[in-house]
Design an enzyme around this catalytic site. Sequence first.
Site, PDB file in Angstrom:
ATOM      1  N   SER A 229       0.825  -1.193   0.000  1.00  0.00           N
ATOM      2  CA  SER A 229       0.000   0.000   0.000  1.00  0.00           C
ATOM      3  C   SER A 229       0.869   1.256   0.000  1.00  0.00           C
ATOM      4  O   SER A 229       1.759   1.394   0.832  1.00  0.00           O
ATOM      5  CB  SER A 229      -0.912  -0.015   1.218  1.00  0.00           C
ATOM      6  OG  SER A 229      -1.708   1.124   1.214  1.00  0.00           O
ATOM      7  N   GLY A 230       0.625   2.165  -0.925  1.00  0.00           N
ATOM      8  CA  GLY A 230       1.384   3.408  -0.977  1.00  0.00           C
ATOM      9  C   GLY A 230       2.647   3.307  -1.809  1.00  0.00           C
ATOM     10  O   GLY A 230       3.427   4.248  -1.889  1.00  0.00           O
TER      11      GLY A 230
ATOM     12  N   THR B  76      -1.406   2.644  -7.993  1.00  0.00           N
ATOM     13  CA  THR B  76      -2.504   3.340  -8.654  1.00  0.00           C
ATOM     14  C   THR B  76      -1.983   4.436  -9.568  1.00  0.00           C
ATOM     15  O   THR B  76      -2.456   4.603 -10.694  1.00  0.00           O
ATOM     16  CB  THR B  76      -3.463   3.915  -7.593  1.00  0.00           C
ATOM     17  OG1 THR B  76      -3.886   2.838  -6.770  1.00  0.00           O
ATOM     18  CG2 THR B  76      -4.659   4.552  -8.225  1.00  0.00           C
TER      19      THR B  76
ATOM     20  N   GLY C 237      -2.285  -3.476  -2.224  1.00  0.00           N
ATOM     21  CA  GLY C 237      -1.034  -4.159  -1.909  1.00  0.00           C
ATOM     22  C   GLY C 237      -1.069  -4.782  -0.526  1.00  0.00           C
ATOM     23  O   GLY C 237      -1.993  -4.571   0.270  1.00  0.00           O
TER      24      GLY C 237
ATOM     25  N   SER D  36      -6.234   2.829  -2.350  1.00  0.00           N
ATOM     26  CA  SER D  36      -7.354   2.144  -3.018  1.00  0.00           C
ATOM     27  C   SER D  36      -7.912   1.132  -2.022  1.00  0.00           C
ATOM     28  O   SER D  36      -7.186   0.264  -1.554  1.00  0.00           O
ATOM     29  CB  SER D  36      -6.866   1.409  -4.249  1.00  0.00           C
ATOM     30  OG  SER D  36      -5.969   2.205  -4.975  1.00  0.00           O
TER      31      SER D  36
ATOM     32  N   ASN E 151      -1.324   5.677   3.224  1.00  0.00           N
ATOM     33  CA  ASN E 151      -1.441   6.335   1.922  1.00  0.00           C
ATOM     34  C   ASN E 151      -2.663   7.248   1.963  1.00  0.00           C
ATOM     35  O   ASN E 151      -3.749   6.830   2.340  1.00  0.00           O
ATOM     36  CB  ASN E 151      -1.618   5.232   0.843  1.00  0.00           C
ATOM     37  CG  ASN E 151      -1.703   5.802  -0.557  1.00  0.00           C
ATOM     38  OD1 ASN E 151      -1.786   7.020  -0.738  1.00  0.00           O
ATOM     39  ND2 ASN E 151      -1.689   4.923  -1.526  1.00  0.00           N
TER      40      ASN E 151
HETATM   41  N1  LIG Z   1       5.193   8.157 -10.023  1.00  0.00           N
HETATM   42  C1  LIG Z   1       4.861   8.955  -9.030  1.00  0.00           C
HETATM   43  N2  LIG Z   1       5.154  10.262  -9.074  1.00  0.00           N
HETATM   44  C2  LIG Z   1       4.825  11.086  -8.063  1.00  0.00           C
HETATM   45  N3  LIG Z   1       4.202  10.669  -6.951  1.00  0.00           N
HETATM   46  C3  LIG Z   1       3.862   9.371  -6.831  1.00  0.00           C
HETATM   47  C4  LIG Z   1       4.169   8.455  -7.876  1.00  0.00           C
HETATM   48  N4  LIG Z   1       3.737   7.256  -7.472  1.00  0.00           N
HETATM   49  C5  LIG Z   1       3.162   7.422  -6.261  1.00  0.00           C
HETATM   50  N5  LIG Z   1       3.243   8.686  -5.869  1.00  0.00           N
HETATM   51  C6  LIG Z   1       2.744   9.255  -4.602  1.00  0.00           C
HETATM   52  O1  LIG Z   1       2.452   8.196  -3.739  1.00  0.00           O
HETATM   53  C7  LIG Z   1       1.101   8.190  -3.345  1.00  0.00           C
HETATM   54  C8  LIG Z   1       0.591   6.794  -3.233  1.00  0.00           C
HETATM   55  O2  LIG Z   1       0.578   6.173  -4.490  1.00  0.00           O
HETATM   56  P1  LIG Z   1      -0.558   5.163  -4.897  1.00  0.00           P
HETATM   57  O3  LIG Z   1      -0.361   4.898  -6.313  1.00  0.00           O
HETATM   58  O4  LIG Z   1      -1.865   5.625  -4.450  1.00  0.00           O
HETATM   59  O5  LIG Z   1      -0.161   3.875  -4.060  1.00  0.00           O
HETATM   60  P2  LIG Z   1      -0.827   2.452  -4.055  1.00  0.00           P
HETATM   61  O6  LIG Z   1      -1.898   2.461  -5.103  1.00  0.00           O
HETATM   62  O7  LIG Z   1       0.292   1.534  -4.373  1.00  0.00           O
HETATM   63  O8  LIG Z   1      -1.346   2.263  -2.724  1.00  0.00           O
HETATM   64  C9  LIG Z   1       0.398   8.976  -4.388  1.00  0.00           C
HETATM   65  O9  LIG Z   1      -0.753   9.614  -3.873  1.00  0.00           O
HETATM   66  C10 LIG Z   1       1.448   9.977  -4.816  1.00  0.00           C
HETATM   67  O10 LIG Z   1       1.445  11.079  -3.942  1.00  0.00           O
HETATM   68 MG   LIG Z   2      -3.824   2.178  -4.964  1.00  0.00          MG
END
Ligand SMILES: Nc1ncnc2c1ncn2[C@@H]1O[C@H](COP(=O)(O)OP(=O)(O)O)[C@@H](O)[C@H]1O
Ligand SMILES: [Mg+2]
Length: 1010
Positions: free
Chosen positions: A104-105, A109, A387, A160, A156
């Site tokens: 997670s985080g 996404t 995750g 999601s 996070n």
């Molecule tokens: N490629 C990226 N560029 C900038 N910030 C990112 C990127 N990937 C993730 N983040 C930051 O990390 C946070 C969490 O990412 P997210 O994709 O929601 O995580 P997950 O879906 O794996 O739980 C996002 O809200 C964003 O602030």
């Molecule tokens: Mg996510």
Amino acid sequence: MAELEGLEFGKSDFVLLDEVTMEQFMENLKLRFEKGRIYTYIGEVVVSVNPYREMDIYGKDTIDAYRGRELYENPPHLYAVSDAAYKAMKRRAKDTCIVISGESGAGKTEASKYIMQYIAAITNPSQRAEVESVKNVLLKSNCVLEAFGNAKTNRNDNSSRFGKYMDINFNFNGDPTGGHINNYLLEKSRVVQQQEGERNFHSFYQLLRGGSEEMLASFHLQKDPALYVYTREGAAATTSNNDRVSHKAVMSALEVIGFSAEEISSVYQILATILLLGNIQFETDGESVRIEGLDAVNHISELTLTDPDSVSKSLLYRTVATGGGDVIEKGHSEQDACFGRDAFAKALYERLFGWIVSRINSIIEVKDYNPVLHGKNTVIGVLDIYGFEIFDNNSFEQFCINYCNEKLQQLFIELILRQEQGEYQREGITWQHIDYFNNQIIVDLVEQQHKGIISILDEACLTVGKVTDTVCLDSMDSKLAQHPHYTSRKLSPTDKSMDFQKHFRIRHYAGDVTYSVEGFLDKNKDLLFQDFKRLMFNSANPVLKEMWPDGQLSITEVTKRPQTAATLFKNSIVALVDKLACKEPYYVRCIKPNEMKSPVLFDDARCQHQVAYLGLLENVMVRRAGFAYRQPYARFLQRYKMTCEYTWPNHLMDSDRDAVEAIITQHGFQDDVAYGHTKLFVRTPRSLFTLEQERAALIPILVLFLQKVWRGALARLRCRRMRAIYAIMGCYKRYKVKAHFWEVERSFANVRTMGDYGKSVKWPTPPAALSQFHSITVMLHRRWWARQIVKNIPPSDMLEVRAKVAALTALNGERKDWGVGRAWERDYLANVRDCPQTSSTFIRASKDLKNRDGYSQVVFSGFCRKMNRFNKSSDRALLVTDKYVYKLEPKKEYKVLKRLPLDAFTGVSVTSGVDQMVALHTSSQDDVLMCLQRGQLCPNQDRVGELVGALVDHFTRIRKGPLPVKVCPSALQLHMRGKPKSVGVETKPGQTMADFKKSRDGFILLVPAN
Ligand SMILES: Nc1ncnc2c1ncn2[C@@H]1O[C@H](COP(=O)(O)OP(=O)(O)O)[C@@H](O)[C@H]1O
Ligand SMILES: [Mg+2]
């Protein structure tokens, strides 16, 4: 292997590490993170580290740089794998999927959104409207799904809380034609309760903070999340989300996707209903339970278009079927009422979410797809699922989520580690086996029939009577005591991090997770009183009604136990894995660098932990020892045979394998490949890329070649057709000619025996080609016909016929009456019928003349009125012989008054009228002017024609010289003694016979009227 970055950024592909050890791996990963290189490859797998800051690597320029490029042509990027997946789909018509995993985080996404954006950007270059709208809906759906399915967690801010697998369908052109979203286990317990510092789903805060005043008033809501039990916990939480702005974006996204205004307002009414429900409190006097304050009930019934009494009743009572088939109402205890209310709120939200997903699906589903017409429909799937999670308090949801991650890790092992090694073995490639941790044992711990945790949970739910969570935990302890990945306080009493009767621990592939068994059974049973379902089904709002089809059943019908939440989830994950397993997988492995959301912190221990459990090191080892690419010999040959002279167009070698070897040797790739039993293995993608490039360069030549051949074939076909057309036309023309001949032959076969010798036979119309022939044959026939007529004329008549023919030609139709209809007697003066009194005298006189002048033939003779040189007219007789022309005096026994040799005459002039005037022109310009007179034979007929005919015939036949004849339409011109004279014709009443009279410029012939 990306080689385009300088060495200061570390190795862009872990395969290039000098030694595959955890230290080197981590060193490289850290170096790259610190240098802002968040992506690194392991072959085709992308390892991504969450940068926690805006990166300038997703713009249009970057997209253009990666479009259509091979993996190693650019620095590692999500776009490169997206392009690889897209290319594989387009080139080989393969279904592909991109699996994004990580805790997670870790950035899953975000990654999925960039992938979607990339695919959207590179497809549909022709900007077809229907494709654009599909893309638009796919992109916009993210925003809506995040609002309703994401929440701030302690891990996070935008976590999601559901799993998402999105299929994008493509046509043969590679343009998206539709899609489908599968959603997995929404964490609905969050609707009624959140952990400290966390929030409910974004949608609630967006409504409360972003909804317009009127909207909130109509929902009986106030603009403050702290006022509502369900949102109170998260009301104060600071997040990076701007709920107000997001609300607007979601509203407009819903509209763009195609939700109707009614549907959108229903969505928000349901959210409001849930918030109001949360605030409902119950009170009891020990016996019965009541609702505190009925306003909320009324508002709920207003928002859901249901009857307020039914709302209160479903909150306070439940209908149960007795054994005998009767139905009774049973009042809730206060605790039951609260449980019922929360269950209702959770179910409302879950169904709302499910309905939104299905509504989006109905809009983007591929419609009217006919594979025969549209070619193979291929798919790229993108999986972004929650995750691996470890919280302070881990409950049923974490259990499910972590199980799901075990399954996906299993799939990864299957596809990347096990299958790969299995294939080398099968193909007889020398191979050193690489050990890796196979988590199948943990998967079994959870899902195995009868023995697994899910089975034990289900069993406990099925058992009638009071089975509590702790009883269930006991059952697990006894059944799983021997399992190396399961433990609890009871099984390891010294471990104080777990409580008796509360905790159990699973040693997941990604780490140990201690679960609190509290609430497991309830969540697994997922009980919702049927009364609520019926209440919603009976709503007057069609959208609500649609979400609750099971409310239709009467209480006596709903005896069958529904499947438990864990089993449903397990089944959906098994189906998902099956779906992914049949596609060509591309992996994005996300790593979370720290727990602080810091862009600069690289927590070595946390990262190493993730690298370890994700099996990345093993991945590098397998990859390094392995081959990037493999293909059955026949397919490889088919694709690249044009790059080698021995194999194009077809090889003559013993086997396809030999032919493939010829290609490889020609390109000098011997050291980069291995030959399996049925497949060729290529170690580095570069070799393949070289082949691809060469192929791409040759394709246009092949296309030209094929075009040439095909154009030639077409031209030959056309030519054959033209020839056939001309042959048919030739035959037809010949037929038409022949048919004309036959027709002429048939029509004229009997003309010889016909009375008119075929004059009345109609000529058939000739074809154009025969028009000249036709006029010649018509002429021929006329001549023949004339010959037949002439042949039958007796010789005695010939002279007359000749004269008439001569007159016809000479007068040329210009003289009205020329006496053709009567017999031409010529020698009228000697004719007893014409001149009964004088003929004998004339005969005598003419005999003398004949004797004297020696002429042999009389050409013409007759009376005439003649003008003499003294301008006096008198009656005379005219005798034209073949030697002389005589003027005779009839009253003096035809005494010769004048004799002129016939040679002296140079022409004749007559008028076109019916008068009998004739001028005989002489070479001495002393012309003879006269008016012929008729005798008894033909008192009213013309004799001018006869005189002209006889003269002309005589001149042309005997003298072989011309005698020009002039037919004057008005006055006749002549000379007398060299002087020009003009002679007109006038009718004069009272004139008994034609006579001349002098006029100013010559004479006038006066003719009797009538
Ligand atoms: N490629 C990226 N560029 C900038 N910030 C990112 C990127 N990937 C993730 N983040 C930051 O990390 C946070 C969490 O990412 P997210 O994709 O929601 O995580 P997950 O879906 O794996 O739980 C996002 O809200 C964003 O602030
Ligand atoms: Mg996510």
